[in-house]
Enzyme design. Structure first.
Site, mmCIF file in Angstrom:
data_model
loop_
_atom_site.group_PDB
_atom_site.id
_atom_site.type_symbol
_atom_site.label_atom_id
_atom_site.label_comp_id
_atom_site.label_asym_id
_atom_site.label_seq_id
_atom_site.Cartn_x
_atom_site.Cartn_y
_atom_site.Cartn_z
ATOM 1 N N TYR A 110 0.822 -1.204 0.000
ATOM 2 C CA TYR A 110 0.000 0.000 0.000
ATOM 3 C C TYR A 110 0.856 1.253 0.000
ATOM 4 C CZ TYR A 110 0.779 0.826 5.057
ATOM 5 O OH TYR A 110 1.326 1.091 6.282
ATOM 6 N N LYS A 143 6.399 -1.697 1.973
ATOM 7 C CA LYS A 143 5.192 -1.132 2.601
ATOM 8 C C LYS A 143 4.068 -2.152 2.438
ATOM 9 C CE LYS A 143 3.029 3.368 3.332
ATOM 10 N NZ LYS A 143 3.188 3.371 4.783
ATOM 11 N N GLU A 191 12.541 2.739 14.118
ATOM 12 C CA GLU A 191 11.521 3.713 13.696
ATOM 13 C C GLU A 191 10.329 3.590 14.631
ATOM 14 O OE1 GLU A 191 9.954 2.849 9.754
ATOM 15 O OE2 GLU A 191 9.885 0.702 10.167
ATOM 16 N N LEU A 233 11.015 1.521 7.087
ATOM 17 C CA LEU A 233 10.367 1.958 5.860
ATOM 18 C C LEU A 233 11.049 3.247 5.410
ATOM 19 C CD1 LEU A 233 7.798 1.270 4.076
ATOM 20 C CD2 LEU A 233 6.867 3.334 5.102
#
Ligand code: PDD
Length: 278
Positions: A34, A144, A176, A200
């Site tokens: 996505y 993702k 993250e 990411l």
């Protein structure tokens, strides 16, 4: 629920009429990827970079979707709704197979879904609380992927403790957030972890690094140890829907003096200006 128009497999339909088969591999396996693409003042923000990341994610899961940038723009632009700040959620799964089997089906049409939502205004100036948690996700965090169970459990653990985000720690280093990238200010310098399969590659992250470097704010990519995180004068979370969000309390202790910091103020101003011109 507002019955907005969404895009599903070549058609624009009311949300209430958008239906996907229970045999869709996205539903059965989370076999899909996505994008979340913000749009400011009616224009998709950093579209090229988002489409490049989408293409990287599709390649990583070996899914071929032969749309070029112009075709994606033609699909997504009509979805934009009224308002200064919105985001497109775009999801592509491997599609509907006639039986449930982990291995890829021989023939399958990808399911392509997109919808637009408002970005809810957020009082960033007050800062938010975060906690550190063990990064127990898989080894391909650069994709993702819609398969987000670990991220969901981590974010919920943060929410259960009245925190906005979980900052993830892997072997003593901060990677993250559960749904964001991280930045710290250490000795006056802006630092974010380097790109790897452990994070990411955030588009907001890239914009911040570029804006900082173009405006004389010292910024570099470097690993951030847990000790760095605990002694940083500023910590920020960044994402397409949260922009640059300062963390003022980490693990129940104030970050710096417990207020949003001067480097955040500078970058916040630069980012808001950039949104208008990009
Ligand atoms: N998430 N890291 C993770 C794990 C994320 O889920 C996100 C964004 C980011 C920031 O990426 P970007 O700046 O390109 O938004 C980093 C989106 C917003 C989401 O899942 O809703």
């Amino acid at each position: 629920m507002q019955d907005k128009t969404v895009y599903l497999n070549g058609e624009y339909v009311p949300l209430s009429e958008a239906k996907v088969s229970v045999l869709d591999r996205g539903f059965l396996f989370g076999d899909g990827v996505y994008e979340v693409i913000p749009a400011y003042f009616g224009k998709l923000f950093c579209l090229k970079a988002h489409l490049q990341r989408l293409s990287n994610s599709l390649n990583a899961i070996r899914l071929d979707v032969p749309f070029d940038a112009e075709q994606w723009l033609d699909i997504l632009q009509p979805l934009l709704i009224e308002g200064d700040a919105q985001y497109i959620y775009l999801q592509i799964t491997r599609g509907v197979a006639d039986k449930r089997d982990h291995a890829f089906p021989e023939h399958c049409e990808p399911t392509i879904f997109a919808m637009c939502s408002a970005i809810v205004p957020f009082a960033r100036e007050q800062g938010v609380q975060a906690i550190t948690l063990d990064d127990m996700r898989w080894q391909l965090c650069h994709i993702k992927a819609t398969t987000l169970l670990a991220n969901i459990l981590l974010r919920q653990q943060a929410v259960d403790q009245e925190c906005a985000e979980a900052i993830l720690i892997k072997e003593g280093y901060a990677t993250e957030g559960a749904a964001s990238n991280i930045f710290v200010v250490l000795n006056g310098e802006l630092i974010t972890p380097p790109i790897s399969h452990e994070i990411l590659p955030g588009i907001t992250r890239d914009v911040i690094i570029e804006l900082a470097q173009a405006n004389g704010v010292s910024a570099r990519e470097e690993v951030i140890s847990l000790a760095d995180l605990q002694t940083a004068s500023e910590i920020w979370l960044t994402s397409s829907t949260r922009e640059i969000l300062p963390v003022t309390v980490l693990d129940n202790k104030p970050v710096g003096d417990g207020c949003v910091g001067p480097v955040w103020q500078t970058m916040q101003t630069l980012f808001q200006e950039y949104k208008r011109v990009a």
